[in-house]
Design a protein around this motif. Structure first.
Motif, PDB file in Angstrom:
ATOM      1  N   ASN A   5       0.688  -1.182   0.029  1.00 53.05           N
ATOM      2  CA  ASN A   5       0.118  -0.016  -0.038  1.00 53.05           C
ATOM      3  C   ASN A   5       0.981   1.196  -0.110  1.00 53.05           C
ATOM      4  O   ASN A   5       0.624   2.210   0.522  1.00 53.05           O
ATOM      5  CB  ASN A   5      -0.733  -0.116   1.175  1.00 53.05           C
ATOM      6  CG  ASN A   5      -2.066  -1.104   1.055  1.00 53.05           C
ATOM      7  OD1 ASN A   5      -2.276  -1.570  -0.041  1.00 53.05           O
ATOM      8  ND2 ASN A   5      -2.549  -1.560   2.071  1.00 53.05           N
ATOM      9  N   GLY A   6       2.000   1.284  -0.719  1.00 53.08           N
ATOM     10  CA  GLY A   6       2.848   2.409  -0.940  1.00 53.08           C
ATOM     11  C   GLY A   6       3.664   2.795   0.223  1.00 53.08           C
ATOM     12  O   GLY A   6       4.214   3.775   0.164  1.00 53.08           O
ATOM     13  N   GLY A   7       3.660   1.880   1.214  1.00 53.15           N
ATOM     14  CA  GLY A   7       4.591   2.522   2.375  1.00 53.15           C
ATOM     15  C   GLY A   7       5.205   1.394   2.943  1.00 53.15           C
ATOM     16  O   GLY A   7       6.578   1.451   2.850  1.00 53.15           O
ATOM     17  N   LEU A   8       4.740   0.270   3.616  1.00 50.07           N
ATOM     18  CA  LEU A   8       5.677  -0.559   4.572  1.00 50.07           C
ATOM     19  C   LEU A   8       6.493  -1.403   3.377  1.00 50.07           C
ATOM     20  O   LEU A   8       6.122  -1.755   2.458  1.00 50.07           O
ATOM     21  CB  LEU A   8       4.816  -1.616   5.196  1.00 50.07           C
ATOM     22  CG  LEU A   8       5.195  -2.556   5.951  1.00 50.07           C
ATOM     23  CD1 LEU A   8       6.145  -2.318   6.957  1.00 50.07           C
ATOM     24  CD2 LEU A   8       4.121  -3.599   6.396  1.00 50.07           C
ATOM     25  N   GLN A   9       7.586  -1.618   3.906  1.00 51.47           N
ATOM     26  CA  GLN A   9       8.744  -2.237   3.088  1.00 51.47           C
ATOM     27  C   GLN A   9       8.596  -3.727   3.562  1.00 51.47           C
ATOM     28  O   GLN A   9       8.833  -4.384   4.616  1.00 51.47           O
ATOM     29  CB  GLN A   9      10.030  -1.982   3.617  1.00 51.47           C
ATOM     30  CG  GLN A   9      10.668  -0.537   3.335  1.00 51.47           C
ATOM     31  CD  GLN A   9      12.202  -0.264   3.752  1.00 51.47           C
ATOM     32  OE1 GLN A   9      12.501  -0.783   4.633  1.00 51.47           O
ATOM     33  NE2 GLN A   9      12.814   0.561   3.122  1.00 51.47           N
TER      34      GLN A   9
ATOM     35  N   ILE B  78      10.435   0.341  -7.569  1.00 55.15           N
ATOM     36  CA  ILE B  78       9.485   0.096  -6.327  1.00 55.15           C
ATOM     37  C   ILE B  78       8.404  -0.845  -6.867  1.00 55.15           C
ATOM     38  O   ILE B  78       7.772  -0.507  -7.979  1.00 55.15           O
ATOM     39  CB  ILE B  78       8.851   1.265  -5.656  1.00 55.15           C
ATOM     40  CG1 ILE B  78      10.032   2.171  -5.093  1.00 55.15           C
ATOM     41  CG2 ILE B  78       8.046   0.856  -4.547  1.00 55.15           C
ATOM     42  CD1 ILE B  78      10.782   1.180  -4.144  1.00 55.15           C
ATOM     43  N   VAL B  79       8.339  -2.126  -6.373  1.00 59.97           N
ATOM     44  CA  VAL B  79       7.230  -2.894  -6.478  1.00 59.97           C
ATOM     45  C   VAL B  79       6.162  -2.574  -5.624  1.00 59.97           C
ATOM     46  O   VAL B  79       6.436  -2.795  -4.367  1.00 59.97           O
ATOM     47  CB  VAL B  79       7.446  -4.347  -6.713  1.00 59.97           C
ATOM     48  CG1 VAL B  79       6.320  -5.230  -6.914  1.00 59.97           C
ATOM     49  CG2 VAL B  79       8.425  -4.770  -7.925  1.00 59.97           C
ATOM     50  N   ASN B  80       5.018  -2.057  -5.885  1.00 57.14           N
ATOM     51  CA  ASN B  80       4.053  -2.017  -4.990  1.00 57.14           C
ATOM     52  C   ASN B  80       2.685  -2.819  -5.003  1.00 57.14           C
ATOM     53  O   ASN B  80       2.147  -2.829  -6.209  1.00 57.14           O
ATOM     54  CB  ASN B  80       3.682  -0.450  -4.991  1.00 57.14           C
ATOM     55  CG  ASN B  80       2.412  -0.123  -3.873  1.00 57.14           C
ATOM     56  OD1 ASN B  80       2.430  -0.517  -2.746  1.00 57.14           O
ATOM     57  ND2 ASN B  80       1.618   0.774  -4.451  1.00 57.14           N
ATOM     58  N   VAL B  81       2.405  -3.528  -3.926  1.00 55.06           N
ATOM     59  CA  VAL B  81       1.097  -4.364  -4.133  1.00 55.06           C
ATOM     60  C   VAL B  81       0.045  -3.551  -3.191  1.00 55.06           C
ATOM     61  O   VAL B  81       0.334  -3.070  -2.058  1.00 55.06           O
ATOM     62  CB  VAL B  81       1.460  -5.745  -3.451  1.00 55.06           C
ATOM     63  CG1 VAL B  81       2.211  -6.492  -4.595  1.00 55.06           C
ATOM     64  CG2 VAL B  81       2.017  -5.788  -2.161  1.00 55.06           C
TER      65      VAL B  81
END
Length: 708
Positions: free
Chosen positions: A127-131, A165-168
């Motif tokens: 969700n664009g934040g947590l690594q 960046i891969v964002n799910v």
């Protein structure tokens, strides 16, 4: 001209969403609706389509794709469903130029973008934040979309390789209830099932819950290789007050499979102290043959928790705070076949077991965003603080005595029969990346935006054999121009500090944390909406520190690499019933100023000059509920060593699929789907680098989904 800070614009995307919720959006295929535009966005104006109107990665949340000055590939839920996608590898094959390195395609995929490794500990986000830690395969059953933001993203994300960046993005509950059941199977004997339930309840529908679960027996087109997997995820929302929104995401996933064997890159013949000579690769082995010992384990666990609060202060200002943890554990028995006699196939199998790989990330972010007007110019301002703490445990690597194996006719070796030899402890460590950033997006009339941003980086690593601390500033600046309502032109200049990551498996210092290096990116591009689809074109230059495996088989940071390329894509609907996603890339990545003269001027390893993908789905009007699709995925020739002595041939795989959706009376809507990948059963090297793995042979899978 050094223009448009990608990350600066990215952070600007936070201003509007934090201040007021976006309108409800509809997934036309499933009929799902989101309360805000962040996690679930329009997948197409007319169902179904692969097009995306907005971007969700990082601070781009709810920013129009036309106004996003970066190369972004968006794999929507409609696309993932049409392809029968089961993991990130299935999703990211739609983004041109993505290759793999170091690990087997059936375990955890290690991706390379624009010729640069995607660090599994910094370059994957929830969700664009947590690594999230891509040491455990990230599930996509509970995801609404997968996004690939290519290039440097330093202002918002801090340290990370400039690959992207891969964002799910998780599914969330909307006003319309969702109850979906799915059964899956494949030609190898794999079976599974899943459930997806979404509800809103309470006064004014203030509470939302979305639950996803999946369980399955895994089977692969490799002799005696199978496994199991479990996924459980929940997304929770609460509109606590008209100004306060709270969100919580929870994920747990476990995957247990057998490990397939890799091929160690052969030693060069005629080399002098590792310089020069030639490398002759063995033929790509039959992908159905198991080279690793029977029951060699590859077991992973993943746990992610992300909480977020948005509060509207009034007067155009808002606060956002979010934090979470991500953990991945892995037990791996890696086996590589080397010293191969090309005439007979006889070789030596080297096996190493690492039972205690533990990776944990802690994440905090706080932001203040708002707008002010000065001299007729509207400024979107953002002030932010973020802290990422990465922990890696000590890793005990148990080596076993070498055993004989044959590439062409492998014999069965029991893992329990291997004889232990030496034990080595790979050092653990802690990285702490703290950032303060500020940005201003100035609206200069109706067509122009001037952007400036600055991040202060405070990065510390505590790991053997050396600790280090770096403090620096990374600027961004730029401009965006909108010639018309359906077109945009942009450029980017970004400086970033990237972690060189950890030395990959197969190297002498595998698991060691490498020091950070500075990267710089320039990008010029544009987008145009055409007949319901979006066409994108961008050129880029990335100048970065170079990491590679040296003559001692040690992963080092040395020299520079210059990556220059062009990317193009077309995504969306073309005419009635026809949806497409086309992408292509040309890339020239050259090594410079290394400590090995034979490498200077050579192509960066595992970097194809030409790559592309094409996927098309057609829904004929005269056959309601029927859809047919076809795909092609091409990877050009690439070198597998820094001195360009081992050439991996180009390859193309093809896919076909079909689906039928129907409903009987008041019963559930049912969708039957079948997909075949690598239709021609092509043999190819799926990975590059020091360890080669054969790509999977032909696979056929089917599913039945019931939507109540």
């Amino acid at each position: 001209m050094m223009i448009v800070g990608l990350a600066a614009w990215a952070a600007g995307g936070i201003v509007a969403p934090a201040a007021e919720p976006a309108p409800a959006a509809v997934d036309a295929q499933r009929g799902e609706v989101a309360l805000d535009g962040e996690e679930l966005v329009v997948v197409g104006r007319r169902a179904p389509s692969f097009g995306a109107d907005t971007v969700q990665v990082g601070a781009f949340r709810n920013r129009s794709l036309l106004d996003t000055p970066a190369t972004v590939a968006v794999m929507t839920r409609s696309l993932l469903d049409a392809q029968g996608a089961q993991g990130l590898d299935d999703a990211l094959r739609n983004a041109a130029g993505i290759t793999q390195q170091s690990t087997s395609p059936i375990t955890t995929n290690s991706f390379v973008s624009r010729g640069i490794f995607l660090n599994p500990r910094t370059n994957y986000r929830l969700n664009g934040g947590l690594q999230v830690v891509n040491m455990a395969p990230i599930p996509i059953e509970d995801k609404q979309r997968v996004e690939m933001l290519k290039g440097v993203s330093a202002l918002y994300y801090g340290l990370g390789t400039p690959s992207g960046i891969v964002n799910v993005v998780t599914k969330r509950a909307g006003p319309r209830p969702v109850t979906s059941l799915q059964i899956t199977g494949d030609a190898e004997g794999g079976v599974g099932g899943g459930v997806d339930i979404g509800r809103r309840f309470g006064a004014a529908q203030a509470f939302g819950v979305r639950i996803n679960g999946a369980i399955g027996h895994l089977a692969f087109p490799i002799d005696g290789v199978d496994g199991r997997r479990v996924v459980a995820a929940g997304a929770f929302d609460w509109q606590a007050t008209p100004r306060l929104v709270l969100k919580l995401d929870l994920e747990y996933y476990r995957r247990s499979t057998d490990e397939q064997g890799g091929i160690s890159l052969p030693a060069p013949v005629g080399a002098v102290r590792g310089i020069g000579g030639t490398i002759t690769l063995p033929p790509v082995p039959d992908p159905r043959l198991r080279l690793a010992p029977r029951d060699a384990p590859y077991i992973t666990w993943g746990r992610n928790v992300l909480a977020r609060a948005d509060y509207e202060l009034g007067g155009g200002w808002s606060l956002r705070a979010e934090g979470g943890t991500a953990q991945a554990r892995r037990q791996r028995a890696q086996s590589n076949l080397g010293q191969i006699d090309l005439a007979t196939g006889a070789g030596v199998l080297v096996s190493v077991y690492t039972p205690d790989q533990d990776y944990r990330n802690g994440y905090l972010r706080a932001e203040l965003a708002g707008t002010v007007a000065t001299l007729g110019i509207r400024h979107e301002l953002l002030f932010g603080y973020t802290r990422n703490r990465q922990f890696q445990s000590d890793q005990h690597r148990q080596s076993f005595r070498n055993v004989a194996q044959n590439l062409y006719d492998p014999r069965t070796i029991d893992y329990a029969a291997l004889v232990p030899s030496t034990m080595r402890i790979g050092p653990g460590g802690v990285n702490i990346d703290t950032g303060l950033y500020v940005m201003d997006i100035a609206h200069l009339g109706a067509r122009w935006l001037a952007i400036g941003g600055l991040r202060h980086v405070d990065y510390a690593t505590r790991a053997a054999p050396a600790d280090f601390t770096i403090r620096t500033w990374t600027p961004t600046a730029g401009l965006v121009f909108r010639p018309g309502p359906r077109s945009s032109l942009y450029g980017t200049y970004i400086e970033g500090l990237e972690s060189a990551g950890t030395a990959p498996d197969g190297t002498a210092n595998a698991g060691d944390i490498l020091p950070p290096v500075v990267s710089r990116q320039y990008e010029l591009g544009g987008r145009l909406e055409i007949a319901g689809a979006t066409a994108s074109l961008a050129g880029f230059v990335i100048d970065r520190g170079l990491d590679y495996t040296d003559l001692r088989n040690v992963q080092v940071v040395d020299g520079r690499a210059l990556h220059r390329g062009v990317e193009a894509s077309l995504q969306g609907r073309l005419g009635h019933g026809l949806s497409v996603l086309l992408s292509g890339q040309y890339l020239e990545a050259v090594q410079r100023r290394t400590g090995v003269a034979a490498q200077n001027g050579k192509q960066v390893e595992n970097t194809p000059r030409w790559a592309g993908s094409a996927f098309v789905e057609y829904r004929p009007a005269f056959l309601p509920g029927v859809a047919v699709n076809a795909g092609a995925y091409h990877t050009g020739r690439r070198w597998s060593d820094p001195q360009n002595r081992a050439l991996l041939p180009a390859y193309t795989t093809y896919g076909l699929g079909a689906s039928y959706r129907w409903r009987r009376g008041d019963g559930p809507a049912m969708t039957a789907r079948i997909n075949a990948d690598n239709l021609t059963d092509a043999r190819y090297w799926a990975t590059g680098g020091t360890t080669l793995y054969a790509g999977l042979g032909r696979t056929v899978r089917a599913s039945l989904t019931l939507d109540y």
